[in-house]
Design a protein around this motif. Structure first.
Motif, PDB file in Angstrom:
ATOM      1  N   ARG A  27       0.809  -1.190  -0.508  1.00 13.01           N
ATOM      2  CA  ARG A  27      -0.572  -0.072  -0.139  1.00 13.01           C
ATOM      3  C   ARG A  27       0.706   0.763   0.094  1.00 13.01           C
ATOM      4  N   GLN A  28       2.417   1.218  -0.645  1.00 10.28           N
ATOM      5  CA  GLN A  28       2.517   2.359  -0.645  1.00 10.28           C
ATOM      6  C   GLN A  28       2.179   3.499  -1.265  1.00 10.28           C
ATOM      7  N   ALA A  29       1.192   3.324  -1.856  1.00 18.38           N
ATOM      8  CA  ALA A  29       0.047   4.651  -2.688  1.00 18.38           C
ATOM      9  C   ALA A  29      -1.103   4.282  -1.825  1.00 18.38           C
ATOM     10  N   ARG A  31      -3.606   6.257   1.326  1.00 15.81           N
ATOM     11  CA  ARG A  31      -3.926   7.528   2.331  1.00 15.81           C
ATOM     12  C   ARG A  31      -3.002   8.072   2.836  1.00 15.81           C
ATOM     13  N   TYR A  36      -1.920  11.766  -2.771  1.00 15.37           N
ATOM     14  CA  TYR A  36      -2.301  10.842  -3.273  1.00 15.37           C
ATOM     15  C   TYR A  36      -3.931  11.085  -3.051  1.00 15.37           C
ATOM     16  N   LYS A  40      -6.705  11.273  -6.014  1.00  9.29           N
ATOM     17  CA  LYS A  40      -8.105  10.802  -5.175  1.00  9.29           C
ATOM     18  C   LYS A  40      -9.209  11.656  -5.594  1.00  9.29           C
ATOM     19  N   PHE A  46     -12.363   6.519  -4.887  1.00  8.64           N
ATOM     20  CA  PHE A  46     -11.044   5.602  -5.888  1.00  8.64           C
ATOM     21  C   PHE A  46     -11.459   3.849  -6.603  1.00  8.64           C
ATOM     22  N   SER A  76      -4.461  -0.600  -8.250  1.00 10.81           N
ATOM     23  CA  SER A  76      -5.411  -1.263  -8.504  1.00 10.81           C
ATOM     24  C   SER A  76      -6.133  -1.708  -7.074  1.00 10.81           C
ATOM     25  N   ASP A  77      -6.431  -2.514  -7.452  1.00  6.39           N
ATOM     26  CA  ASP A  77      -7.404  -3.713  -6.655  1.00  6.39           C
ATOM     27  C   ASP A  77      -7.379  -4.921  -6.532  1.00  6.39           C
ATOM     28  N   PHE A  91     -16.937   1.623  -3.354  1.00  6.50           N
ATOM     29  CA  PHE A  91     -16.241   1.606  -2.127  1.00  6.50           C
ATOM     30  C   PHE A  91     -16.883   2.744  -1.742  1.00  6.50           C
ATOM     31  N   TYR A 154     -14.459 -11.881  -0.265  1.00  3.28           N
ATOM     32  CA  TYR A 154     -15.387 -10.373  -0.338  1.00  3.28           C
ATOM     33  C   TYR A 154     -16.770 -10.826  -1.593  1.00  3.28           C
ATOM     34  N   SER A 160     -16.208  -5.754   4.227  1.00  5.52           N
ATOM     35  CA  SER A 160     -14.940  -5.925   4.215  1.00  5.52           C
ATOM     36  C   SER A 160     -15.235  -6.661   5.839  1.00  5.52           C
ATOM     37  N   PHE A 207      -1.790 -11.997  -3.746  1.00  2.00           N
ATOM     38  CA  PHE A 207      -2.567 -11.580  -2.066  1.00  2.00           C
ATOM     39  C   PHE A 207      -3.532 -12.776  -1.600  1.00  2.00           C
ATOM     40  N   THR A 209      -4.588 -12.480   1.784  1.00  3.04           N
ATOM     41  CA  THR A 209      -4.740 -11.824   2.789  1.00  3.04           C
ATOM     42  C   THR A 209      -5.672 -12.966   3.533  1.00  3.04           C
ATOM     43  N   ARG A 246      -1.205 -14.017   4.993  1.00  2.00           N
ATOM     44  CA  ARG A 246      -1.051 -14.050   6.998  1.00  2.00           C
ATOM     45  C   ARG A 246      -1.388 -15.330   7.166  1.00  2.00           C
TER      46      ARG A 246
HETATM   47  O1  CP3 Z   1       0.259   0.160  -3.079  1.00  2.00           O
HETATM   48  C1  CP3 Z   1      -0.692  -0.059  -3.396  1.00  2.00           C
HETATM   49  O2  CP3 Z   1      -0.213  -2.009  -2.421  1.00  2.00           O
HETATM   50  C2  CP3 Z   1      -1.238  -0.722  -4.531  1.00  2.00           C
HETATM   51  C3  CP3 Z   1      -2.504  -1.121  -4.582  1.00  2.00           C
HETATM   52  C4  CP3 Z   1      -3.090  -1.926  -4.032  1.00  2.00           C
HETATM   53  C5  CP3 Z   1      -4.379  -1.415  -3.138  1.00  2.00           C
HETATM   54  N1  CP3 Z   1      -4.973  -2.339  -3.115  1.00  2.00           N
HETATM   55  C6  CP3 Z   1      -5.008  -0.194  -2.935  1.00  2.00           C
HETATM   56  C7  CP3 Z   1      -6.541  -0.003  -2.437  1.00  2.00           C
HETATM   57  C8  CP3 Z   1      -3.115  -3.045  -3.337  1.00  2.00           C
HETATM   58  C9  CP3 Z   1      -1.631  -3.905  -4.022  1.00  2.00           C
HETATM   59  C10 CP3 Z   1      -4.362  -4.034  -3.141  1.00  2.00           C
HETATM   60  C11 CP3 Z   1      -4.425  -5.489  -2.295  1.00  2.00           C
HETATM   61  C12 CP3 Z   1      -5.510  -5.484  -1.648  1.00  2.00           C
HETATM   62  N2  CP3 Z   1      -6.937  -5.019  -1.706  1.00  2.00           N
HETATM   63  C13 CP3 Z   1      -5.674  -6.306  -0.540  1.00  2.00           C
HETATM   64  C14 CP3 Z   1      -4.335  -7.167  -0.414  1.00  2.00           C
HETATM   65  C15 CP3 Z   1      -3.194  -6.995   0.163  1.00  2.00           C
HETATM   66  C16 CP3 Z   1      -4.020  -6.142   1.935  1.00  2.00           C
HETATM   67  O3  CP3 Z   1      -3.950  -5.621   1.984  1.00  2.00           O
HETATM   68  O4  CP3 Z   1      -4.001  -7.466   2.557  1.00  2.00           O
HETATM   69  C17 CP3 Z   1      -6.972  -6.676  -0.660  1.00  2.00           C
HETATM   70  C18 CP3 Z   1      -7.559  -7.530   0.675  1.00  2.00           C
HETATM   71  C19 CP3 Z   1      -7.841  -5.244  -1.039  1.00  2.00           C
HETATM   72  C20 CP3 Z   1      -9.821  -5.002  -0.520  1.00  2.00           C
HETATM   73  C21 CP3 Z   1      -9.623  -4.006  -0.020  1.00  2.00           C
HETATM   74  N3  CP3 Z   1      -9.552  -2.654  -0.506  1.00  2.00           N
HETATM   75  C22 CP3 Z   1      -9.836  -3.534   1.144  1.00  2.00           C
HETATM   76  C23 CP3 Z   1     -10.228  -4.210   2.175  1.00  2.00           C
HETATM   77  C24 CP3 Z   1      -9.895  -1.790   1.407  1.00  2.00           C
HETATM   78  C25 CP3 Z   1     -10.331  -1.131   2.067  1.00  2.00           C
HETATM   79  C26 CP3 Z   1      -9.271  -1.335   3.099  1.00  2.00           C
HETATM   80  C27 CP3 Z   1      -8.382  -0.688   3.177  1.00  2.00           C
HETATM   81  O5  CP3 Z   1      -7.489  -0.246   3.314  1.00  2.00           O
HETATM   82  O6  CP3 Z   1      -8.606   0.634   2.591  1.00  2.00           O
HETATM   83  C28 CP3 Z   1      -9.663  -1.441   0.012  1.00  2.00           C
HETATM   84  C29 CP3 Z   1      -9.266   0.075  -0.509  1.00  2.00           C
HETATM   85  C30 CP3 Z   1      -7.918   0.240  -1.031  1.00  2.00           C
HETATM   86  N4  CP3 Z   1      -7.178  -0.214  -2.099  1.00  2.00           N
HETATM   87  C31 CP3 Z   1      -7.401   1.370  -0.998  1.00  2.00           C
HETATM   88  C32 CP3 Z   1      -6.257   1.314  -1.546  1.00  2.00           C
HETATM   89  C33 CP3 Z   1      -4.950   2.527  -1.480  1.00  2.00           C
HETATM   90  C34 CP3 Z   1      -7.366   3.169   0.167  1.00  2.00           C
HETATM   91  C35 CP3 Z   1      -8.665   3.839  -1.013  1.00  2.00           C
HETATM   92  C36 CP3 Z   1      -9.118   5.262  -0.663  1.00  2.00           C
HETATM   93  O7  CP3 Z   1      -9.603   4.380   0.402  1.00  2.00           O
HETATM   94  O8  CP3 Z   1      -8.240   5.791  -0.710  1.00  2.00           O
END
Ligand code: CP3
Length: 351
Positions: A27-29, A31, A36, A40, A46, A76-77, A91, A154, A160, A207, A209, A246
């Motif tokens: 999640r290096q990119a 909030r 970012y 957004k 998102f 992406s996601d 979202f 999901y 979530s 992933f 997770t 995990r």
């Molecule tokens: O920077 C990166 O890592 C690349 C992009 C990326 C995102 N999600 C962006 C994101 C990646 C690789 C993911 C993977 C992802 N998405 C996983 C597996 C990794 C992990 O975190 O365990 C899962 C379970 C998801 C599903 C998902 N996406 C959830 C449950 C959520 C909400 C919780 C949260 O952390 O915000 C997201 C949202 C999400 N995916 C955001 C980002 C940047 C936040 C969006 C926002 O509100 O701006």
């Protein structure tokens, strides 16, 4: 200019000699970065951001401008794949992903039936091509999918949930449904990751997770089995594959037959245990506890040293957090982490 295959990240994965430990963070990119949040907002949220190749490329690059990370990860996601099943992903701010019509019956599976053409995810493929152009082969790009089990949680829960009551109950009551769903997700995941590889990602990541939610036998039957199927069916064109999960502490036996290059682990698993059990079968990615980034410099140094020493001397380690970075982390702490790692990791490598 370095060729991708000469890059320190790839060398660490291949366990070739390097001078320091490479780093990127999950999640290096995201909030925790004000830029970012700005992009957004500009995109209109998102979902619109991940569907906008120019802006998705921009946020992918943002952390690389601030920190000397050794990898970019596609913005992406794991849930974009629901597009192919005609399940509308929403979202909700501070809540996460929501599906209004989650899946629970065979009838629901008939509804999602034949998946749409992979081209429906064209925005992802365009984003990859844009990022690759901008990176100019200086930094490797990681592409990814969610594991079928993790994506299924999901699609069944519809959000979530954190408790996973629904999916765990259905797993008990209707194995035919779960297997059919996992088959469907697996089929499109293979296609999807394959296409990312064709578009030029340098490393692929899965992933899983929520793999750790499953008991030992179930973990093999409902998660790992499908990861293995994906690996077998993919033509990775020699690019490495990272598997992240995990809660694997009590499931290490199962990993012996997993054919991946890197194991990404959470903060509860000691890299030393994996090395003892599997020798150098896997490179290891991880596993600093994200909470440590809320502490002061001395404690961050201690934390980094602990992770490095638990891996030990030599190549085969990619530094990362044990889970994604959270919005409450100060970006200055990330900078500090990268600086500390640059300072102290060389002593774990060749002189
Ligand atoms: O920077 C990166 O890592 C690349 C992009 C990326 C995102 N999600 C962006 C994101 C990646 C690789 C993911 C993977 C992802 N998405 C996983 C597996 C990794 C992990 O975190 O365990 C899962 C379970 C998801 C599903 C998902 N996406 C959830 C449950 C959520 C909400 C919780 C949260 O952390 O915000 C997201 C949202 C999400 N995916 C955001 C980002 C940047 C936040 C969006 C926002 O509100 O701006």
């Amino acid at each position: 200019m370095e060729k991708d295959s000469d890059h320190i990240l790839i060398k660490a994965i291949k366990q070739k000699p390097i001078e320091r430990t490479p780093i990127w963070i999950m999640r290096q990119a995201g909030r925790y970065l004000p830029e970012y949040k700005e992009t957004k907002n500009e995109a209109g949220g998102f979902i619109k951001l991940i569907r906008n190749p120019e802006l998705a490329c921009e946020v992918t690059l943002q952390p690389l401008r601030r920190f000397s990370f050794d990898a970019a990860i596609l913005f992406s996601d794991i849930l974009t794949i629901s597009d192919l099943l005609r399940m509308e992903l929403k979202f909700i701010e501070n809540k996460g992903p929501v599906f209004d019509h989650p899946l629970s019956t065979q009838k629901d599976l008939d509804r999602i039936g034949k998946p749409d053409e992979i081209d429906k995810l064209h925005y992802v493929f365009e984003t990859i091509k844009l990022i690759k152009k901008k990176l100019n082969n200086e930094i490797p790009l990681i592409g990814f999918i969610g594991s079928p089990w993790t994506v299924a949680t999901y699609l069944v829960e519809g959000n979530s949930s954190k408790k996973f009551n629904k999916v765990l109950r259905i797993l008990k009551d209707d194995k035919v449904f779960i297997e059919r769903l996992l088959d469907q997700i697996t089929e499109i995941s293979i296609n999807y990751l394959q296409r990312q590889v064709h578009c030029g990602v340098d490393v692929a990541m899965i992933f899983d997770t929520w793999g750790g939610l499953l008991e030992k036998d179930e973990y093999e039957k409902f998660s790992l089995k499908y990861i293995k199927r994906i690996k077998k069916s993919l033509d990775l064109k020699k690019i490495p594959l990272i598997y992240y999960s995990r809660g694997l502490k009590d499931k290490l036996e199962n990993l012996g037959t997993l054919d991946v290059d890197v194991l990404g682990i959470d903060a509860n698993l000691n890299p030393q245990i994996i090395k003892k059990k599997f020798g150098n079968k896997f490179s290891i990615q991880g596993n600093l506890d994200t909470e440590i980034l809320k502490k002061d410099e001395t404690e961050i140094v201690e934390g980094v040293e602990k992770v490095l020493s638990s891996f030990g001397h030599g190549s085969g380690h990619i530094f990362n957090l044990g889970s994604g970075i959270t919005p409450d982390i100060d970006p200055e702490k990330v900078k500090l982490l990268v600086d500390i790692l640059r300072d102290i990791s060389p002593k774990y490598h060749i002189k």
